[in-house]
Design a protein around this motif. Sequence first.
Motif, PDB file in Angstrom:
ATOM      1  N   TRP A  33       0.808  -1.222   0.000  1.00 54.11           N
ATOM      2  CA  TRP A  33       0.000   0.000   0.000  1.00 54.11           C
ATOM      3  C   TRP A  33       0.848   1.282   0.000  1.00 54.11           C
ATOM      4  CZ3 TRP A  33      -0.796   3.779   3.973  1.00 54.11           C
ATOM      5  CH2 TRP A  33      -1.835   4.684   3.694  1.00 54.11           C
ATOM      6  N   HIS A  91       1.725   4.922  -2.526  1.00 55.16           N
ATOM      7  CA  HIS A  91       1.530   6.338  -2.173  1.00 55.16           C
ATOM      8  C   HIS A  91       2.843   7.115  -2.221  1.00 55.16           C
ATOM      9  CE1 HIS A  91      -2.763   6.284  -1.338  1.00 55.16           C
ATOM     10  NE2 HIS A  91      -2.541   5.001  -1.093  1.00 55.16           N
ATOM     11  N   TRP A 106      -0.032   0.495  -8.726  1.00 54.84           N
ATOM     12  CA  TRP A 106      -1.212  -0.383  -8.674  1.00 54.84           C
ATOM     13  C   TRP A 106      -1.333  -1.171  -9.983  1.00 54.84           C
ATOM     14  CZ3 TRP A 106      -1.808   4.550  -6.295  1.00 54.84           C
ATOM     15  CH2 TRP A 106      -2.207   4.532  -4.952  1.00 54.84           C
ATOM     16  N   GLU A 129      -3.342  -4.172  -2.485  1.00 57.29           N
ATOM     17  CA  GLU A 129      -3.977  -3.233  -3.418  1.00 57.29           C
ATOM     18  C   GLU A 129      -3.314  -3.366  -4.771  1.00 57.29           C
ATOM     19  OE1 GLU A 129      -4.696   0.778  -2.344  1.00 57.29           O
ATOM     20  OE2 GLU A 129      -5.610   0.239  -0.435  1.00 57.29           O
ATOM     21  N   TRP A 161      -6.947  -0.938 -13.094  1.00 55.67           N
ATOM     22  CA  TRP A 161      -6.212   0.268 -12.663  1.00 55.67           C
ATOM     23  C   TRP A 161      -5.761   1.127 -13.840  1.00 55.67           C
ATOM     24  CZ3 TRP A 161      -6.043   2.155  -7.797  1.00 55.67           C
ATOM     25  CH2 TRP A 161      -6.529   1.310  -6.804  1.00 55.67           C
ATOM     26  N   TRP A 171      -7.731   4.336 -14.290  1.00 53.59           N
ATOM     27  CA  TRP A 171      -7.662   5.356 -13.236  1.00 53.59           C
ATOM     28  C   TRP A 171      -7.690   6.758 -13.857  1.00 53.59           C
ATOM     29  CZ3 TRP A 171      -8.029   5.041  -8.063  1.00 53.59           C
ATOM     30  CH2 TRP A 171      -7.684   6.190  -7.333  1.00 53.59           C
ATOM     31  N   HIS A 208      -9.082  -5.980  -1.843  1.00 48.63           N
ATOM     32  CA  HIS A 208      -9.308  -4.545  -2.052  1.00 48.63           C
ATOM     33  C   HIS A 208     -10.222  -4.323  -3.241  1.00 48.63           C
ATOM     34  CE1 HIS A 208      -7.806  -0.370  -3.357  1.00 48.63           C
ATOM     35  NE2 HIS A 208      -8.536  -0.211  -2.265  1.00 48.63           N
ATOM     36  N   GLU A 222     -11.262  -1.121  -5.138  1.00 49.05           N
ATOM     37  CA  GLU A 222     -11.350   0.301  -5.486  1.00 49.05           C
ATOM     38  C   GLU A 222     -12.437   0.400  -6.547  1.00 49.05           C
ATOM     39  OE1 GLU A 222      -9.875   3.490  -4.470  1.00 49.05           O
ATOM     40  OE2 GLU A 222     -11.700   3.736  -5.629  1.00 49.05           O
ATOM     41  N   LYS A 276     -11.302  -4.257   1.890  1.00 51.04           N
ATOM     42  CA  LYS A 276     -11.213  -2.795   1.974  1.00 51.04           C
ATOM     43  C   LYS A 276     -11.839  -2.261   0.693  1.00 51.04           C
ATOM     44  CE  LYS A 276      -7.855   0.974   1.665  1.00 51.04           C
ATOM     45  NZ  LYS A 276      -6.436   1.382   1.794  1.00 51.04           N
ATOM     46  N   ALA A 291     -12.654   6.460  -4.563  1.00 50.91           N
ATOM     47  CA  ALA A 291     -11.901   7.625  -5.008  1.00 50.91           C
ATOM     48  C   ALA A 291     -12.333   7.968  -6.423  1.00 50.91           C
ATOM     49  CB  ALA A 291     -10.406   7.316  -4.961  1.00 50.91           C
ATOM     50  N   HIS A 299     -13.070   2.973   2.538  1.00 52.77           N
ATOM     51  CA  HIS A 299     -12.423   4.273   2.301  1.00 52.77           C
ATOM     52  C   HIS A 299     -13.345   5.148   1.457  1.00 52.77           C
ATOM     53  CE1 HIS A 299      -8.126   4.039   3.795  1.00 52.77           C
ATOM     54  NE2 HIS A 299      -8.804   3.066   4.367  1.00 52.77           N
ATOM     55  N   GLU A 300     -13.175   6.473   1.607  1.00 51.26           N
ATOM     56  CA  GLU A 300     -14.117   7.439   1.015  1.00 51.26           C
ATOM     57  C   GLU A 300     -15.549   6.997   1.347  1.00 51.26           C
ATOM     58  OE1 GLU A 300     -11.727   5.900  -1.248  1.00 51.26           O
ATOM     59  OE2 GLU A 300     -10.318   7.350  -0.420  1.00 51.26           O
ATOM     60  N   GLU A 337     -12.405   5.061   6.628  1.00 54.23           N
ATOM     61  CA  GLU A 337     -11.565   6.246   6.557  1.00 54.23           C
ATOM     62  C   GLU A 337     -12.466   7.453   6.845  1.00 54.23           C
ATOM     63  OE1 GLU A 337     -10.400   7.460   2.713  1.00 54.23           O
ATOM     64  OE2 GLU A 337      -8.293   7.700   3.210  1.00 54.23           O
ATOM     65  N   GLU A 361      -2.239   8.718   4.300  1.00 52.67           N
ATOM     66  CA  GLU A 361      -1.843   8.817   2.885  1.00 52.67           C
ATOM     67  C   GLU A 361      -1.483  10.257   2.488  1.00 52.67           C
ATOM     68  OE1 GLU A 361      -5.256   7.300   0.795  1.00 52.67           O
ATOM     69  OE2 GLU A 361      -6.418   9.099   1.115  1.00 52.67           O
TER      70      GLU A 361
HETATM   71  C1  NOJ Z   1      -7.617   6.218  -1.493  1.00 51.78           C
HETATM   72  C2  NOJ Z   1      -7.553   5.368  -0.264  1.00 51.78           C
HETATM   73  O1  NOJ Z   1      -7.719   6.145   0.892  1.00 51.78           O
HETATM   74  C3  NOJ Z   1      -6.210   4.668  -0.244  1.00 51.78           C
HETATM   75  O2  NOJ Z   1      -6.062   3.931   0.955  1.00 51.78           O
HETATM   76  C4  NOJ Z   1      -6.093   3.790  -1.466  1.00 51.78           C
HETATM   77  O3  NOJ Z   1      -4.801   3.240  -1.487  1.00 51.78           O
HETATM   78  C5  NOJ Z   1      -6.308   4.600  -2.739  1.00 51.78           C
HETATM   79  N1  NOJ Z   1      -7.511   5.366  -2.666  1.00 51.78           N
HETATM   80  C6  NOJ Z   1      -6.398   3.706  -3.946  1.00 51.78           C
HETATM   81  O4  NOJ Z   1      -7.510   2.857  -3.828  1.00 51.78           O
END
Ligand code: NOJ
Length: 703
Positions: free
Chosen positions: A324, A328, A334, A365, A371, A374, A408, A410, A438, A442, A477-478, A496, A502
């Motif tokens: 992870w 960042h 990813w 992730e 990805w 994105w 994960h 996303e 998770k 985003a 998250h989000e 989150e 992050e």
């Molecule tokens: C934002 C999330 O807060 C973070 O934890 C994640 O790695 C990225 N989006 C990508 O999904």
Amino acid sequence: MSRIVITALFILLSSLSFAQQHKKTDINSISSPDGRITVFLSEENGIPYYSVTVDNQLFINKSRLGFETKGTDNYKDHLVGLETAQTHKMGKPVVWQQPWGENKTIECHYKLLWRSYASKPDSDSDRLGPVVFCVEIRVFNDGFAFRYQIPQNDIDTLFITNELTEFNFVEEAASWSIPANFDSYEFLYRSQSLSAIDNANTPMTFHTFSGIYGSIHEAALTNFPEMTLVRTDSLRFRAQLASWPDGIKARIPADQFCFHSRRQLLHEGDSISSPYFFTPWRTVQIGHKAVDLINSNLILNLNEPCKIAGDLSWIRPMKYIGIWWGMHLGIQSWTMDERHGATTANAIRYIDFAANNNIDAVLFEGWNEGWETWGSRQNFDFTKPYADFDMDSIVRYAARKGVAIISHHETGGNIYNYERQLERTYQWLEDYGIHCVKTGYAGGLPDGHSHHGQFNVQHYRRVVETAANHRIMLDVHEPIKPTGLRRTYPNMMTREGVRGMEWNAWSEGNPPSHHEILPFTRMLAGPLDYTPGTFDILFDSTRNLPTHQKWNDNDQGNSRVHTTICKQLANWVILYSPLQMASDLIENYENHPCFQFYRDFNPDCDWSEALQGEIGEYVVIVRRAGESFFLGASTNEQARTVRVPLTFLPKGKKFEATIYADAPDANWETNPTAYVIEKRIVTRKDTLEIRMAPGGGQAIYFK
Ligand code: NOJ
Ligand code: CA
């Protein structure tokens, strides 16, 4: 329900209402069990109001109740308060248990006042219309809450266009909040006087000039838009709901009005039922010390009991690491390219590290296809691993090593794409024996929806229910902000909804005091996946790598973490999460003496108490897990020493305390990684002097 029954109910309610206005009782107020907080109801010119006193001093001045609606607009004025239910003298507090939490045993004790309001269509006439809503008020020793209960009457769909609820403060206060925004909570907190706020999201926390600590939030947000606050004049705030794209705030079709027993409506008897819609609770936590807010269970007490039947052993707190942070920092990616993080080889390395270091789970992730999209309308496939991520062998290897996998998802905000795959994906995970996901949102939502509107609140709820059906825990998250749903669905572990770790990787980051504000604001709502645990505070190991690449426009090039290393340890205790992440690259943990605290840490907490603190300045929290205790203390930019009597330890027992303290010359800015580890034998008669560096903290394991 047939039209005939609806009409009969309508007539019954109307005539009941008419009859009851003549025997209206005189009970217009209700006090907390300890008598310190009192909520009063009143009406003026057909408009309902409430007000509140604390210790006999006016605290919330006359504040409006009600709604504006489309079509049948009789919810805001021309109302008559009809009856007052018996004040509910709950003599004995009720005690209930939850499978995990800051406290597994929780006491619930409140008094209740319930009043219905009927419309008065013609001011010259004595005839009343039907009951249009009821207000249920519950007053606890640690605050009060109220919600609207709306009978279906003859409505096909109720369109709420505005909520008129107000919070009209009597006096000025210091306050801590993030701005109102219907798509994100990832902001720094503002510390400003109430009268300087334009709008705020909740929890909005305040400290009045006469010394009351409080926080406005909501509970049991399950099928409604989120509530934010807008200041309308001087110290008056009004509820502002997130919208649908067409401007409607909430749409409640007839089939979303449910039958509640009369007991749920009135808390007495059990005989009558009729379809009602319940809004979320509007809550105000109240304390006499800042830490009272943290120790309050008001939000959980206002949620429905657990709805997951049977065996709950698959729901368990865990410590985790993950592929992870590298993404960042920009040293991994990813997508499946030369920097790809979630490869089979890396997965095995992380699983080995977890197995060897008493870490329960690993998050991957960037393991699935999608990805590449994105930044555009993101289209992920939740059952298609990348070719270099050998799902079958990774799952088998993790199982052999006794390490759980956190998958994960996303979604990129593409709700339709996720919902299309939802059932199939959660079944696929269940078949693999994976019990934790998770999720992430985003990206903008389709069709002009906002993250926090009713549309998405319903989506988040659907995911929690689907996950529960497949025995899967969630870390969102989000997310939508927490409002206590974890009581009803304890697989909703953490989320989150914060400017988390992050942001330190690719922006100017979070200042030291952020961590002393969060426990008194965001965390009053529920657990937080902040992901504390960066040991390489200045990212020395990555800063000079030629592969370091920007992935986010917020990247400042000079990003770093703004704490000492001991505060990273302390935040594992302070920033409570039943899924607690050690966020750094495992290279930075290998052979590091401080990692022993994470090895020893037990995330399955039984009991907690916030011992000391002031909002934005410092905080000291202790938690018990089994026979062990964990204490975390942290401070803002100011160095600080606090004296903590160890009276929370059980009588007659000696403990070995392992103390992770800032070194005498530690400083978040200039010397963040200097620490001292000390062992001492202590009992409850001892008092510890906890010395913290600027931006520092201290973590203690009592064995
Ligand atoms: C934002 C999330 O807060 C973070 O934890 C994640 O790695 C990225 N989006 C990508 O999904
Ligand atoms: Ca985020």
